[in-house]
Design a protein around this motif. Structure first.
Motif, mmCIF file in Angstrom:
data_model
loop_
_atom_site.group_PDB
_atom_site.id
_atom_site.type_symbol
_atom_site.label_atom_id
_atom_site.label_comp_id
_atom_site.label_asym_id
_atom_site.label_seq_id
_atom_site.Cartn_x
_atom_site.Cartn_y
_atom_site.Cartn_z
ATOM 1 N N ARG A 47 0.845 -1.184 0.000
ATOM 2 C CA ARG A 47 0.000 0.000 0.000
ATOM 3 C C ARG A 47 0.886 1.242 0.000
ATOM 4 O O ARG A 47 1.847 1.334 0.761
ATOM 5 C CB ARG A 47 -0.916 -0.008 1.227
ATOM 6 C CG ARG A 47 -1.850 1.191 1.313
ATOM 7 C CD ARG A 47 -3.012 0.906 2.271
ATOM 8 N NE ARG A 47 -2.541 0.534 3.602
ATOM 9 C CZ ARG A 47 -2.292 1.398 4.583
ATOM 10 N NH1 ARG A 47 -2.422 2.696 4.366
ATOM 11 N NH2 ARG A 47 -1.911 0.973 5.774
ATOM 12 N N THR A 48 0.559 2.203 -0.848
ATOM 13 C CA THR A 48 1.332 3.431 -0.969
ATOM 14 C C THR A 48 0.513 4.602 -0.440
ATOM 15 O O THR A 48 -0.621 4.441 0.023
ATOM 16 C CB THR A 48 1.717 3.706 -2.428
ATOM 17 O OG1 THR A 48 0.531 4.086 -3.161
ATOM 18 C CG2 THR A 48 2.343 2.469 -3.073
ATOM 19 N N ALA A 50 -0.819 6.818 -2.263
ATOM 20 C CA ALA A 50 -1.817 7.224 -3.249
ATOM 21 C C ALA A 50 -3.224 7.096 -2.662
ATOM 22 O O ALA A 50 -3.502 6.179 -1.888
ATOM 23 C CB ALA A 50 -1.694 6.359 -4.510
ATOM 24 N N HIS A 51 -4.099 8.009 -3.029
ATOM 25 C CA HIS A 51 -5.477 7.964 -2.537
ATOM 26 C C HIS A 51 -6.146 6.668 -2.982
ATOM 27 O O HIS A 51 -6.174 6.340 -4.157
ATOM 28 C CB HIS A 51 -6.247 9.172 -3.073
ATOM 29 C CG HIS A 51 -7.652 9.277 -2.555
ATOM 30 N ND1 HIS A 51 -7.985 9.096 -1.232
ATOM 31 C CD2 HIS A 51 -8.808 9.550 -3.200
ATOM 32 C CE1 HIS A 51 -9.287 9.247 -1.072
ATOM 33 N NE2 HIS A 51 -9.813 9.531 -2.258
ATOM 34 N N SER A 53 -5.067 3.619 -2.517
ATOM 35 C CA SER A 53 -4.039 2.778 -3.135
ATOM 36 C C SER A 53 -4.508 1.340 -3.271
ATOM 37 O O SER A 53 -5.163 0.784 -2.384
ATOM 38 C CB SER A 53 -2.759 2.803 -2.287
ATOM 39 O OG SER A 53 -1.833 1.823 -2.731
ATOM 40 N N GLU A 54 -4.144 0.709 -4.393
ATOM 41 C CA GLU A 54 -4.478 -0.690 -4.633
ATOM 42 C C GLU A 54 -3.502 -1.651 -3.956
ATOM 43 O O GLU A 54 -3.610 -2.855 -4.130
ATOM 44 C CB GLU A 54 -4.532 -0.970 -6.146
ATOM 45 C CG GLU A 54 -5.684 -0.303 -6.863
ATOM 46 C CD GLU A 54 -7.020 -0.982 -6.628
ATOM 47 O OE1 GLU A 54 -7.154 -1.726 -5.622
ATOM 48 O OE2 GLU A 54 -7.932 -0.793 -7.443
ATOM 49 N N ASP A 323 5.635 -1.943 -8.096
ATOM 50 C CA ASP A 323 4.281 -1.550 -7.709
ATOM 51 C C ASP A 323 3.252 -1.967 -8.753
ATOM 52 O O ASP A 323 2.199 -1.356 -8.886
ATOM 53 C CB ASP A 323 4.201 -0.035 -7.484
ATOM 54 C CG ASP A 323 4.321 0.771 -8.776
ATOM 55 O OD1 ASP A 323 4.772 0.206 -9.791
ATOM 56 O OD2 ASP A 323 3.954 1.969 -8.772
ATOM 57 N N SER A 352 -0.163 -0.063 -7.661
ATOM 58 C CA SER A 352 -0.472 0.429 -6.319
ATOM 59 C C SER A 352 -0.108 1.892 -6.125
ATOM 60 O O SER A 352 -0.588 2.528 -5.186
ATOM 61 C CB SER A 352 0.248 -0.416 -5.269
ATOM 62 O OG SER A 352 1.656 -0.336 -5.443
ATOM 63 N N GLY A 353 0.710 2.457 -7.001
ATOM 64 C CA GLY A 353 1.110 3.851 -6.871
ATOM 65 C C GLY A 353 0.199 4.816 -7.589
ATOM 66 O O GLY A 353 0.381 6.029 -7.476
ATOM 67 N N ALA A 355 -3.288 6.766 -8.133
ATOM 68 C CA ALA A 355 -4.378 7.206 -7.266
ATOM 69 C C ALA A 355 -5.734 6.933 -7.900
ATOM 70 O O ALA A 355 -5.850 6.674 -9.109
ATOM 71 C CB ALA A 355 -4.224 8.696 -6.960
ATOM 72 N N PRO A 360 -5.598 3.084 -11.692
ATOM 73 C CA PRO A 360 -4.887 2.079 -10.896
ATOM 74 C C PRO A 360 -5.119 0.655 -11.391
ATOM 75 O O PRO A 360 -4.304 -0.226 -11.132
ATOM 76 C CB PRO A 360 -5.432 2.278 -9.484
ATOM 77 C CG PRO A 360 -6.782 2.891 -9.683
ATOM 78 C CD PRO A 360 -6.634 3.778 -10.887
#
Length: 420
Positions: A47-48, A50-51, A53-54, A323, A352-353, A355, A360
């Motif tokens: 998880r990153t 990013a809003h 994140s995937e 990612d 995952s990076g 948003a 994504p």
């Protein structure tokens, strides 16, 4: 946030997927993958920041995880400048039990969303037009709306009892814009009944509403991203990333069940139901249809409905970078995907990076020169994206080949994945 369903134009060329780095993983046994709690771990993206994140190696504790029963308050808001023409009971029926049923099927019975509708209107202190409700809502006006809604409802609603809050506006009030339905994440939470309210679903839907719109918005409450792209001028296609293939892309999709990646993220798949293809060479996997649960029939090899699926492998993953992964799952007209245009192995890329709203997840089209289901698909060029029975497909730029070899008597798919 819902977005308009616009009939797409025929594309002239195939969609080009972003080419990422070559395969980074370097070891695994070919053939049947081992069972056990860690066989999927190497493919669990981190998880990153990013809003939405995937990444799914950890759960974001700021969000409720839907692995149990969650209770949702439905508060119905009227305004001094309008007399409601619908009742709270009618608006409740617009969304339930359909929303709960979607999640029950998608989670294979692991999650129950239980609504608690208030049953009568709560009067807001200001006219509906005073809040300037719209899709891109002014933050000051939006904050005023939420503060007023919480203050007006607090004498009658014990917010400490609920995991999810829906504020449902009178759809016929003059200042209500149905395009403004969304989840509001609050940097500074509202406080009521000894509880911090960090996010609220603001519902402005017309009666009757868009299909599955509340399920889409509730997905955001569980940290799922928007998978559609929003055209800069508002006039292009919204569904070029995933088409019909996930609720978070379109609530109008023919096959709106959540991707297996999302089910893994939400805790609806056990680690043993995910295969991480970690080596060069060939791996054979038997994939159950994504929509098949313990009590959901699928058509077996002899054309006979078969029950009892739901505990086998649902997802195969190839790591393609720090990612990014390629994901493989079996889709067809089963469960929430009852109107799916094509059956086969759906291939998509996860980053995952990236948003929410930034692509994504992107479905990779195994039939880039054709389209399907023009009469109902939100994006026909991707409606026939899955690799069909007896077909093979090489993912552009990745050197990964997938072949849908056969189907078992129970309706599962035998899939060969070759990396390298």
């Amino acid at each position: 946030m819902p977005r308009p369903f616009r009939r797409p134009r025929l594309r002239s060329t195939a969609a080009v997927c972003t080419t990422l780095s070559a395969l980074a993983a370097t070891s695994l046994v070919s053939g049947t993958s081992p069972t056990g709690p860690d066989r999927a771990a190497p493919c669990a993206l981190r998880r990153t920041g990013a809003h939405h994140s995937e990444g799914l190696d950890t759960w974001n504790a700021a969000y409720p995880r839907p692995t149990r029963r969650l209770d949702a308050a439905m508060v119905f808001l009227s305004f001094p400048d309008a007399v409601p023409r619908t009742t709270p009971a009618e608006l409740t029926a617009d969304h339930f039990p359909a929303t709960s049923r979607f999640f029950e099927r998608s989670s294979y019975g692991r999650f129950t969303l239980r609504p608690h509708p208030l049953g009568h209107w709560i009067r807001m202190p200001r006219p509906s037009t005073a809040y300037a409700v719209r899709r891109d809502w002014n933050p000051v006006r939006r904050s005023a709306y939420l503060r007023d809604a919480v203050a007006a409802a607090d004498p009658e609603v014990d917010f400490s009892r609920y995991d999810v809050v829906y504020f449902v506006a009178d759809p016929d009030a003059p200042g209500v814009d149905s395009d403004a339905t969304k989840v509001v994440n609050l940097d500074t939470p509202l406080r009521a009944d000894g509880r911090d309210i960090r996010r609220v679903v603001t519902v402005f839907e017309r009666h009757p509403p868009d299909r599955l719109v509340l399920a889409h918005e509730t997905g955001h409450v569980f940290d799922l991203p928007d998978l559609y792209q929003r055209p800069v001028d508002g006039k292009g296609d919204w569904d070029t990333y995933v088409g019909d293939w996930d609720l978070m892309g379109s609530q109008f999709g023919l096959a709106p069940d959540l991707f297996a990646w999302h089910k893994w993220k939400l805790g609806w798949l056990d680690p043993g139901q995910v295969v991480c293809v970690r080596s060069l060479g060939t791996t054979r996997v038997t994939l159950e249809p994504l929509g098949a649960g313990p009590a959901t029939p699928v058509t077996g090899a002899a054309g006979v409905p078969v029950f009892g699926l739901g505990h086998g492998t649902k997802l195969a993953v190839v790591r393609t970078g720090p990612d990014s992964v390629l994901a493989f799952e079996a889709r067809g007209p089963v469960g929430n995907d009852g109107s799916a245009c094509r059956s086969g192995i759906l291939v998509y890329r996860v980053r995952s990076g990236a948003a929410s709203g930034g692509g994504p997840v992107r479905v990779i089209d195994a039939h880039p020169h054709t389209a399907g289901c023009w009469e109902g698909s939100v994006y026909p060029p991707l409606a026939d994206a899955p690799v069909g029975l007896g077909e093979s497909f090489t993912v552009p730029g990745e050197g990964v080949r997938v072949e849908a070899e056969s189907r078992t008597a129970s309706g599962a798919w035998t899939v060969k994945i070759t990396a390298g």
